[in-house]
Write an enzyme that holds these catalytic residues in place. Structure first.
Site, PDB file in Angstrom:
ATOM      1  N   ASP A 111     -13.025  12.232  -7.299  1.00 59.13           N
ATOM      2  CA  ASP A 111     -12.051  11.440  -6.566  1.00 59.13           C
ATOM      3  C   ASP A 111     -12.221  11.795  -5.092  1.00 59.13           C
ATOM      4  OD1 ASP A 111      -9.595   9.802  -6.234  1.00 59.13           O
ATOM      5  OD2 ASP A 111      -8.772  11.707  -5.563  1.00 59.13           O
ATOM      6  N   LYS A 112     -12.154  10.789  -4.223  1.00 60.94           N
ATOM      7  CA  LYS A 112     -12.415  11.050  -2.805  1.00 60.94           C
ATOM      8  C   LYS A 112     -11.293  11.835  -2.141  1.00 60.94           C
ATOM      9  CE  LYS A 112     -11.604   8.079   0.472  1.00 60.94           C
ATOM     10  NZ  LYS A 112     -10.828   8.856   1.484  1.00 60.94           N
ATOM     11  N   THR A 113     -10.108  11.248  -2.171  1.00 60.59           N
ATOM     12  CA  THR A 113      -9.008  11.782  -1.377  1.00 60.59           C
ATOM     13  C   THR A 113      -8.509  13.116  -1.920  1.00 60.59           C
ATOM     14  OG1 THR A 113      -8.353   9.529  -0.871  1.00 60.59           O
ATOM     15  CG2 THR A 113      -6.759  11.265  -0.390  1.00 60.59           C
TER      16      THR A 113
ATOM     17  N   THR B  37     -12.405   5.984  -5.760  1.00 59.56           N
ATOM     18  CA  THR B  37     -11.276   6.062  -4.841  1.00 59.56           C
ATOM     19  C   THR B  37     -10.469   4.775  -4.872  1.00 59.56           C
ATOM     20  OG1 THR B  37     -10.658   6.364  -2.519  1.00 59.56           O
ATOM     21  CG2 THR B  37     -12.735   5.243  -2.942  1.00 59.56           C
ATOM     22  N   GLY B  38      -9.221   4.897  -4.503  1.00 61.19           N
ATOM     23  CA  GLY B  38      -8.369   3.731  -4.344  1.00 61.19           C
ATOM     24  C   GLY B  38      -8.503   3.143  -2.955  1.00 61.19           C
TER      25      GLY B  38
ATOM     26  N   LYS C  48      -9.368   3.573 -13.450  1.00 63.17           N
ATOM     27  CA  LYS C  48     -10.157   4.799 -13.268  1.00 63.17           C
ATOM     28  C   LYS C  48     -10.685   5.338 -14.593  1.00 63.17           C
ATOM     29  CE  LYS C  48      -8.779   6.660  -8.813  1.00 63.17           C
ATOM     30  NZ  LYS C  48      -8.424   7.876  -8.076  1.00 63.17           N
TER      31      LYS C  48
ATOM     32  N   ASP D 254      -7.252  15.119  -8.135  1.00 69.10           N
ATOM     33  CA  ASP D 254      -6.062  15.917  -7.823  1.00 69.10           C
ATOM     34  C   ASP D 254      -4.761  15.131  -7.865  1.00 69.10           C
ATOM     35  OD1 ASP D 254      -6.308  14.343  -5.558  1.00 69.10           O
ATOM     36  OD2 ASP D 254      -5.704  15.945  -4.190  1.00 69.10           O
TER      37      ASP D 254
ATOM     38  N   ASP E  89      -5.314  10.208 -11.125  1.00 66.54           N
ATOM     39  CA  ASP E  89      -6.525  10.755 -11.730  1.00 66.54           C
ATOM     40  C   ASP E  89      -6.298  11.239 -13.159  1.00 66.54           C
ATOM     41  OD1 ASP E  89      -7.846  10.408  -9.265  1.00 66.54           O
ATOM     42  OD2 ASP E  89      -7.081  12.328  -8.558  1.00 66.54           O
TER      43      ASP E  89
END
Length: 709
Positions: A390-392, A539-540, A567, A586, A590
């Site tokens: 996940d990016k963020t 990512t969103g 996801k 996180d 997710d």
């Protein structure tokens, strides 16, 4: 989360100013008054079943350990092996049989019930092998104690030690496997305890569970939205990060949909409820977590498979032994040898082989910042060939940072940044804090400001050194009829947040803000590539934001603009390609993907629900810790295999000797020698597991070791 392309990127605003670039238009720029905008604070205006089982085995272990002491001490065969005399007093000969029976019934119950389950399912494993051994030892010992069988078949000491060792092994195992249902509790905790429902001319407080479709509710600034709905009055920045993973607050106005559990950060809203209870997006995430967790718990355990093979090996060996000794005309020896084979085949060392490795590996991992919740996740990490980040908050820090300053006149970048920080000092918005922090990190002197004011979707205004300083997005420029800085087009293409700084109505410069990439992320991606692992980012965020991060880090594949319910399906799609997938995330959004993945890895700084849905937790936010998990998985798997061979090797050697394979040349394995071999096997397994303590599992060490290979 809104569906946006790279030409229409909604970005968060500072105290109400929002940037929306759409081919030169400025949709959503409200009147200066900002209807529905309230004052801003700070401006001066489930215990899991695994845990139950661990507690059960812990209690049984200590109880049976205490009972085992007199059982072993008063066992006549144990006394003969060590060469001492059992105390002779009235009833002494019945202490071992009676207390041994208590141990068989109380301490042996979990194994006996497990054995019955394996019989019913026709899948013999560890429980059936243990159940067979303790039952044979129990019956044979009573036969010997009553004088019905040969005295060598008095196995009370063996029965006691066997039960105690197996309870210890299962206690350690259950503790390492203990799961929690707090994921669902954490999801439910996102909802507010109360909702303010509009009833005619008054507002009443009700439980979110009592809301119905069509009800109107008031959401205060900083309050959580109690159910899915549609905004009918007001405009606010909505923090959807807990549910959608969107890295920045999203502007929502009349007609926009909002999700239960999200937070109105800066303004009050009136929301019409459109879904409640099981129909909400949050409930859907709960269902996805539950389904994925249930489906991922069916993995077959390596030790059980080994025990299944040993069960048939012991049973066939005992049958052949009885038949062979009967054929040679020694029926008494056939009974002694056959029973000895069944008892000696019980895997003392095998019962500790994996739990010991997992226990030590878990402890060692914790020192390196890796927390192992699920043994199956630890085992599976060695075969992972795709890691989905996940990016963020994982590859990035999850918070905006000033990455560039563009000026338009004679003032330099430091001056523009200092003036912007002065105007934003009284704001608590994440972007405002980022601007102030950037000025502090550069060591700039930030002048004092007065007359702070904010206007929704426009910007903030303050007086600095007698000049009016304003900071805002495109609506601010539209209001004053000013042009954006020349770098804005490039920044917009990179998905950055763009704010402008004005002094007395003239543009001084522009600020580029973006979610800062963690400096460790590049090393993590490079090391994974070195291992032949594909790196995927999900990512969103909008495509432009995701692509910029992926290009900088060298990521192989990107899934952008992904909603939470999608996801998990993205993980499943990778699995359908034949990949073993580890998911690193996180946020609440997710959680379903973490549970769906072959290995779920939660960043420890994340939410409780993400942590509860994962099998592995990274105590730090360093993505290089993923490499530590891989190194630990491979090392612990090697030790598991070695210990299984040591544990099973004892049986493979001792069972034929106990059966009398070498009897023709005068070699028959006595029980005393069998007991010594059994103990040595257990000691070897324990010492071999200790080698794991030498591993350096810090993220730096693991990554360096991989990159230097």
């Amino acid at each position: 989360m809104t569906n946006r392309d790279e030409h229409a990127v909604a970005t968060p605003h500072i105290e109400g100013h929002v940037e929306r670039h759409a081919h030169g238009d400025h949709p959503g720029c409200p009147p200066e008054s900002g209807h529905g905008h309230d004052s801003h604070t700070g401006h001066g205006g489930h215990s899991g079943h695994g845990g139950d089982h661990a507690a059960q085995f812990r209690k049984l272990f200590w109880i049976n350990l205490i009972i085992a002491i007199p059982v072993v001490a008063f066992s006549t065969m144990f006394a003969m092996l060590l060469g001492y005399d059992v105390p002779d007093f009235s009833g002494a000969r019945w202490i071992a049989p009676l207390l041994g029976t208590v141990m068989y019934v109380v301490g042996g119950r979990p194994f006996l019930t497990g054995a019955l389950s394996e019989i019913r399912s026709r899948k013999p494993g560890m429980m059936l092998l243990i159940g067979l051994a303790i039952t044979v030892a129990f019956l044979a010992s009573w036969g010997a104690s009553l004088g019905l069988l040969h005295h060598e078949l008095e196995f009370w000491w063996e029965l006691a030690l066997l039960i105690v060792i197996m309870l210890l092994g299962h206690w350690v195992e259950m503790r390492s496997l203990a799961q929690t249902t707090s994921a669902l509790d954490s999801l439910a905790a996102l909802l507010p305890d109360e909702a303010e429902k509009i009833d005619g001319d008054r507002t009443i407080t009700v439980s979110p569970a009592d809301l119905h479709v069509g009800d109107l509710v008031v959401v205060r600034p900083g309050g959580s939205i109690p159910a899915d709905g549609r905004i009918v009055d007001g405009r606010a920045d909505i923090d959807e990060s807990m549910v959608t993973g969107e890295s920045r607050p999203v502007a929502r106005g009349v007609g926009d949909s909002v999700t239960a559990g999200t937070v109105a950060t800066d303004s009050g809203l009136r929301v019409e409820i459109t879904a409640t209870g099981d129909d909400t997006a949050l409930a859907g995430i709960q269902r996805l977590v539950t389904e994925a967790q249930n489906s991922s718990s069916r993995a077959q355990r390596l030790a059980d498979r080994a025990a299944g093979w040993l069960f048939w090996f012991a049973l066939v060996s005992a049958g052949i032994t009885a038949a062979a000794w009967s054929l040679v005309g020694d029926p008494d020896a056939s009974v002694v040898r056959a029973i000895t084979v069944l008892v000696i085949a019980c895997p003392h060392a095998l019962g500790l082989a994996i739990p010991l490795v997992v226990s030590i590996a878990t402890e060692r991992a914790a020192r390196g910042g890796v927390l192992i919740k699920d043994r199956l996740a630890l085992e599976g990490m060695r075969t992972v060939d795709a890691v989905l980040f996940d990016k963020t908050g994982t590859l990035t820090k999850g918070q905006p940072t000033v990455t560039a300053v563009e000026t338009t006149g004679n003032d330099d970048g430091d001056t523009v940044l200092a003036l912007a920080a002065a105007a934003e000092t009284d704001s608590e918005h994440p972007l405002a804090r980022a601007i102030v922090k950037a000025a502090q990190e550069r060591g700039l002197t930030v002048p004092r400001a007065s007359g702070f004011a904010s206007s929704p979707a426009v910007g903030v205004t303050a007086t600095v050194d007698g000049h009016e300083i304003r900071v805002g997005g495109p609506c601010l420029l539209h209001e004053v009829g000013a042009q954006e800085v020349s770098a804005a087009t490039e920044w917009r293409g990179e998905g950055a947040i763009i704010l402008h700084v004005l002094r007395d109505g003239a543009v001084l410069g522009g600020l580029r803000l973006a979610d800062e990439i963690r400096p460790e992320s590049r090393e993590a991606v490079d090391a994974l590539h070195k291992l032949g692992v594909e790196v995927v980012m999900i990512t969103g965020d909008a495509e432009a934001v995701a692509t910029a991060v992926a290009d900088e880090l060298g990521i192989d594949r990107v899934f952008a603009g992904v909603r939470p319910e999608v996801k998990a399906s993205k993980v499943a799609a990778l699995q359908h390609e034949g990949k073993k997938v580890a998911m690193v995330g996180d946020g609440v959004n997710d959680a379903p993907a973490l549970a769906q993945a072959d290995v779920g890895i939660a960043i420890g700084a994340g939410t409780d629900v993400a942590i509860a849905s994962a099998g592995v937790i990274l105590a730090s936010s360093d993505p290089r810790s993923v490499l530590s998990v891989i190194e630990l998985s491979r090392a612990s798997y090697r030790k598991m295999k070695q210990n299984l061979w040591w544990g099973a090797g004892y049986n493979l050697i001792a069972v034929p000797l106990a059966a009398g394979v070498l009897a023709p040349i005068g070699i028959i394995l006595p029980m005393s020698v069998g007991a010594i071999l059994m103990s040595l096997s257990t000691i070897v397994v324990a010492l071999n597991a200790q080698v794991l303590r030498r591993l350096d599992l810090t993220p730096e060490a693991s990554t360096r070791a991989i990159l230097n290979r």
